[in-house]
Write an enzyme that holds these catalytic residues in place. Structure first.
Site, short mmCIF file in Angstrom:
data_model
loop_
_atom_site.label_atom_id
_atom_site.label_comp_id
_atom_site.label_asym_id
_atom_site.label_seq_id
_atom_site.Cartn_x
_atom_site.Cartn_y
_atom_site.Cartn_z
N HIS A 181 6.88 -5.89 3.60
CA HIS A 181 5.54 -5.38 3.36
C HIS A 181 4.72 -6.33 2.49
CE1 HIS A 181 7.23 -2.84 -0.26
NE2 HIS A 181 6.72 -3.97 -0.72
N HIS A 232 2.92 0.50 -5.50
CA HIS A 232 2.72 -0.66 -6.37
C HIS A 232 1.73 -0.32 -7.48
CE1 HIS A 232 4.36 -2.28 -2.61
NE2 HIS A 232 4.85 -3.26 -3.34
N HIS A 234 13.02 -12.59 -2.32
CA HIS A 234 11.89 -13.19 -3.03
C HIS A 234 11.99 -12.86 -4.50
CE1 HIS A 234 10.43 -9.12 -2.19
NE2 HIS A 234 9.37 -9.29 -2.96
N GLU A 267 13.88 -4.38 -3.20
CA GLU A 267 13.14 -3.54 -2.26
C GLU A 267 13.96 -3.20 -1.01
OE1 GLU A 267 8.57 -5.03 -3.29
OE2 GLU A 267 9.64 -5.85 -1.56
#
Length: 278
Positions: free
Chosen positions: A12, A59, A191, A238
């Protein structure tokens, strides 16, 4: 009886939304991504879901550090688009499915999952980065958002997220109406956006994770959060939302599509699985 017919795991990253909004579909750097999402979009259209249950993380748009739930469930009849600081994207609100969502809430609480039940919830790029690539912003079905905390410690373990998916599968199966349900898990892959390892990518781990998610999800769910961070980077935790999605599927699934790509700061991934209820 409702049934889960398939699952999608997808990154995402906000860059996906930027590329979509700025018409990068034919750009050489982006064309492989959009072409692959086009295959998943075709699968989703042919699957004809009545509902999509989406595991994602907020977020800091609906929740903040002063009160960030471990798990939250949106039960409203629609879910507005969040303004993440640069204006709302020009999409209609996501339709909800209150009947199934309330049934999920009741079933999950009975299954000893303590949820934050949200009558209203705004949706940010945790769902809205990949969804237009899968739908061309013509929402194919009502969305039930299931938020999972990957922001503020303590995080739920991978095993707990997998069990959440299993509990949702049981809840869907006990819903009295005939519904075709697709589950989606977003986030990841490798990441890291902070600290000394800023920019860390691990494409080999991305592929291994997706392979094991298909073939040995129970064993994969026993991985620790620390190992996820070491192998994939801090923000790669995530992928516990992919584990929730996988927990909602049958033990044996058919891999329809698998794709990974690491061109920039974030490892992109896309995985589509058929669930035949075996």
């Amino acid at each position: 009886m409702a049934k889960i017919i398939g699952g999608i795991g997808t990154s995402h990253a906000p860059s996906l939304a930027y590329a979509y909004d700025h018409g990068k579909q034919s750009d050489p750097d982006w064309k492989p991504v959009f072409d692959t999402y086009g295959q998943a979009k075709q699968w989703l259209a042919e699957a004809r879901p009545d509902v999509i249950i989406a595991f994602y993380n907020d977020h800091l748009n609906r929740f903040f550090f002063d009160a960030y739930p471990t798990f939250a469930l949106g039960i409203g009849d629609q879910h507005p688009i969040a303004d993440e600081g640069w204006g709302r994207r020009p999409f209609p609100a996501l339709p909800g499915h209150p009947q199934l969502a309330i049934h999920l809430a009741e079933s999950l609480v009975s299954d000893e999952f303590d949820l934050t039940i949200c009558q209203e919830i705004e949706i940010d790029h945790g769902i809205l980065s990949p969804l237009p690539l899968l739908t061309d912003a013509r929402w194919p079905a009502p969305i039930i958002p299931v938020e999972i905390n990957v922001i503020q410690a303590p995080l739920p373990t991978p095993a707990r997220c997998f069990k959440l998916g299993q509990a949702i599968r049981r809840a869907v199966a006990s819903f009295p109406s005939d519904l075709r349900v697709v589950v989606m898990g977003t986030g990841g892959l490798s990441h890291q956006l902070s600290g000394q390892r800023f920019g860390h990518l691990n494409p080999d781990w991305d592929v291994e994770f997706m392979n094991r998610l298909v073939d040995e999800p129970g064993e994969l769910s026993r991985i620790t959060l620390k190992e996820l961070m070491v192998r994939g980077g801090v923000e790669s935790v995530e992928v516990i939302m992919w584990l929730a999605m996988r927990g909602a599927l049958s033990p044996q699934v058919t891999r329809v599509l698998q794709y990974s790509y690491s061109p920039m700061l974030t490892g992109y991934g896309l995985l589509v699985m058929d669930d035949h209820g075996l």
